[in-house]
Design a protein around this motif. Structure first.
Motif, PDB file in Angstrom:
ATOM      1  N   VAL A   1      -0.624  11.995  -1.411  1.00  0.00           N
ATOM      2  CA  VAL A   1      -0.544  13.448  -1.359  1.00  0.00           C
ATOM      3  C   VAL A   1       0.182  13.652  -2.871  1.00  0.00           C
ATOM      4  O   VAL A   1      -0.241  14.747  -3.464  1.00  0.00           O
ATOM      5  N   ASP A   2       1.582  13.358  -2.791  1.00  0.00           N
ATOM      6  CA  ASP A   2       2.057  13.585  -4.089  1.00  0.00           C
ATOM      7  C   ASP A   2       1.654  13.190  -5.177  1.00  0.00           C
ATOM      8  O   ASP A   2       1.590  13.996  -6.203  1.00  0.00           O
ATOM      9  N   LEU A   3       0.710  11.914  -5.528  1.00  0.00           N
ATOM     10  CA  LEU A   3       0.085  11.722  -6.904  1.00  0.00           C
ATOM     11  C   LEU A   3      -1.111  12.782  -6.900  1.00  0.00           C
ATOM     12  O   LEU A   3      -1.285  13.199  -7.931  1.00  0.00           O
TER      13      LEU A   3
ATOM     14  N   ARG B   1      -1.295   6.294 -18.436  1.00  0.00           N
ATOM     15  CA  ARG B   1      -0.238   5.462 -17.511  1.00  0.00           C
ATOM     16  C   ARG B   1      -0.241   6.151 -16.178  1.00  0.00           C
ATOM     17  O   ARG B   1      -0.963   7.449 -16.029  1.00  0.00           O
ATOM     18  N   ALA B   2       0.702   5.718 -15.354  1.00  0.00           N
ATOM     19  CA  ALA B   2       0.588   6.226 -14.050  1.00  0.00           C
ATOM     20  C   ALA B   2       0.771   7.888 -13.882  1.00  0.00           C
ATOM     21  O   ALA B   2       1.448   8.418 -14.650  1.00  0.00           O
ATOM     22  N   GLY B   3       0.098   8.301 -13.109  1.00  0.00           N
ATOM     23  CA  GLY B   3      -0.023   9.783 -13.134  1.00  0.00           C
ATOM     24  C   GLY B   3      -1.306  10.454 -13.666  1.00  0.00           C
ATOM     25  O   GLY B   3      -1.809  11.651 -13.530  1.00  0.00           O
TER      26      GLY B   3
ATOM     27  N   ARG C   1       0.919  -1.144  -0.209  1.00  0.00           N
ATOM     28  CA  ARG C   1      -0.007   0.031   0.002  1.00  0.00           C
ATOM     29  C   ARG C   1       0.639   1.436   0.007  1.00  0.00           C
ATOM     30  O   ARG C   1       1.936   1.137   0.429  1.00  0.00           O
ATOM     31  N   LEU C   2       0.341   2.246  -0.586  1.00  0.00           N
ATOM     32  CA  LEU C   2       1.259   3.445  -0.543  1.00  0.00           C
ATOM     33  C   LEU C   2       1.153   4.339   0.830  1.00  0.00           C
ATOM     34  O   LEU C   2       0.081   4.116   1.492  1.00  0.00           O
TER      35      LEU C   2
ATOM     36  N   GLU D   1      -5.535  20.657   2.318  1.00  0.00           N
ATOM     37  CA  GLU D   1      -6.565  20.058   1.441  1.00  0.00           C
ATOM     38  C   GLU D   1      -6.286  18.568   0.748  1.00  0.00           C
ATOM     39  O   GLU D   1      -6.950  17.908   0.559  1.00  0.00           O
ATOM     40  N   LEU D   2      -4.856  18.574   0.258  1.00  0.00           N
ATOM     41  CA  LEU D   2      -4.610  17.456  -0.495  1.00  0.00           C
ATOM     42  C   LEU D   2      -4.455  16.236   0.383  1.00  0.00           C
ATOM     43  O   LEU D   2      -4.959  15.161   0.173  1.00  0.00           O
TER      44      LEU D   2
END
Length: 138
Positions: free
Chosen positions: A9-11, A75-77, A2-3, A25-26
């Motif tokens: 938050v970074d994603l 893709r990712a992101g 798991r993240l 907020e994030l």
């Protein structure tokens, strides 16, 4: 695996929809996000069905098709389903996993509760959606 909360938050910070949100907020948005793992070939979203969630791709790839024709690969992101957070309209495309995929999922119900709690997020998200729709129309 798991993240970590900070990774979520970074994603989310990299998603244009949330890019003007504060760290607090994030972090609150990240607390609503569930992780989901799907196999290659799984349908994430089906064209014409009601949208109920917003998805951020953590790992893997997906294909977006409209009327059976390829629109793009993500893709990712990348993210999918932002309109489902603010509007009750049918999905405009089908999204299928082209590899095993891990996603962050935020439901429309959780997001609506969040914007009641933190109205500042609604303003920022709607502004971002408006900018995106404008740039797509040009």
């Amino acid at each position: 695996m798991r993240l970590r909360k900070n990774a979520k938050v970074d994603l989310l910070e990299a998603v244009p929809l949330f890019s003007s949100c504060s760290k607090a907020e994030l972090q609150r948005i990240a607390s609503l996000a569930d992780e989901l793992d799907l196999a290659e070939g799984a349908t994430l979203i089906r064209e014409g069905e009601r949208g109920r969630e917003f998805l951020v791709i953590v790992d893997g790839t997906v294909r977006v098709t409209k009327h059976g024709k390829k629109v793009r690969d993500l893709r990712a992101g990348d993210f999918i389903g932002e309109i489902a957070l603010v509007s009750d309209v049918p999905r405009t495309a089908t999204v299928t996993a082209t590899s095993p995929v891990r996603l962050l999922v935020i439901t429309d119900r959780a997001f609506r509760g969040l914007i009641e709690e933190m109205p500042s997020i609604a303003t920022k998200v709607l502004q971002s959606l408006g900018e995106r729709l404008h740039s797509d129309a040009v």
